[in-house]
Motif scaffolding. Structure first.
Motif: not given
Length: 355
Positions: A124-150
């Motif tokens: 529910t935190n804004k920081g990860p998605a706002a400040l590092h969203g692209r890098a974290l989404r790419e990391l999730a894709t590489r590891n076959g998992v989801r990064f969700e932040f609705e």
């Protein structure tokens, strides 16, 4: 029946409310959604760490006036966040800690550890998605998992999921939103005759504003939410430096009342638009909106976002932008999304392999 083991990082209002949903509605949710939920680990700054791989009995924890995990089986006095996230065998990390809006920590590290460990994560935190969203989404894709932040933008109101799933075939030229209930509440009180200092103090007394209300009053909370929204909708890579930000501290009660007499309502609005060259500009500022504007009637703690599209015109999504239960529902909706995208697919592949 599919079951997901959860680790709750932070056991304040939001993750506690998620635990309440699991206890009170778990059987109904399982029947409706097709999967079960079991909590196997909890960490909390004050209570410490509790790990039970056979499942934690949540009801006594929710009934306790004060928690101290160190006296329980599987408990320890320290909040061992990294160890739980990296090493405890959970399927999904539900991250809901207090986070510094300047750098997104410790939530950014929590999310990164989870993704590196091959675990899905919802936050529910804004920081990860706002400040590092692209890098974290790419990391999730590489590891076959989801990064969700609705829940990072409008709590339980599914504005991000609406934009992702419902606007296929549409071109969105601009988005604008009232995305901070505290500032919206304060402006409403100014309209009723209060001055800014009194309205802020009332919001603090009611628990709507923090002891330091700067993030709400100066627009920084909206700035982070707009970064997430604009980057998701437009595929941009905006940083805080790209978003002009003006809060409501310069708005007086007389300004608000004068505008109301002219049929205008002051709102703190976050806006983003695609320029003709394809780049995206974004800004946060108080605006006096006419009564017919889709955001003008958003009152109190409610939030709303208006999407300006080519085929449908303006489409607005409104709903609660805060609240422990509402934000916990955002985590649940993230878990549902993880199941739809990963769990159901895995089950189908497993079934096919048996044929």
């Amino acid at each position: 029946m599919t079951r997901y083991d959860l680790a709750l990082i932070g056991f304040g209002g939001v993750n506690r409310a998620l635990a309440e949903l699991i206890v009170e509605r778990g059987h109904d949710l399982t029947a409706e959604l097709g999967f079960g939920l079991r909590v196997v680990a909890i960490t909390d700054l004050r209570a410490g760490t509790l790990v039970r791989l056979d499942g934690i009995d949540l009801a006594p924890l929710l009934a306790a006036a004060e928690l101290n995990f160190s006296g329980m089986a599987g408990g320890s006095p320290e909040p061992r966040n990294e160890w739980v996230i990296r090493d405890v065998p959970a399927d999904i990390i539900a991250e809901a800690t207090f986070t510094n809006p300047a750098d997104g920590e410790p939530a950014v590290s929590h999310v990164r550890w989870a993704l590196e460990s091959g675990k899905h994560v919802c936050t529910t935190n804004k920081g990860p998605a706002a400040l590092h969203g692209r890098a974290l989404r790419e990391l999730a894709t590489r590891n076959g998992v989801r990064f969700e932040f609705e829940g990072a933008v409008m709590s339980g109101t599914p504005v991000l999921r609406t934009a992702r799933r419902m606007f296929g075939g549409l071109t969105v030229s601009r988005v604008e939103g009232v995305m901070n209930g505290t500032s919206n509440y304060i402006l409403g009180r100014l309209e009723k005759g209060m001055d800014l200092a009194a309205a802020v103090a009332e919001a603090q007394a009611l628990g709507y504003a923090e002891a330091d209300p700067t993030a709400d009053v100066e627009g920084y909370d909206v700035q982070l939410k707009l970064m997430i929204l604009a980057n998701e909708v437009f595929g941009a890579s905006l940083t805080r430096a790209d978003i002009r930000c003006v809060g409501i501290s310069g708005i007086t009660g007389q300004d608000v009342r004068d505008a109301a007499g002219k049929g205008l309502r002051w709102k703190l609005v976050g806006s983003a638009a695609r320029r003709p060259d394809g780049t995206v500009e974004a800004w946060v500022a108080p605006v006096a909106l006419p009564d017919g504007h889709p955001l003008a009637g958003v009152s109190g703690l409610m939030n709303a976002v208006a999407f300006h599209t080519d085929l449908l015109g303006t489409v607005a999504v409104s709903g609660p932008g805060a609240g422990r239960t509402e934000t916990a529902y955002a985590l649940l909706s993230d878990i549902i999304s993880i199941h739809e995208r990963c769990g159901a697919k895995a089950a189908a592949m497993e079934g096919a392999s048996r044929v």
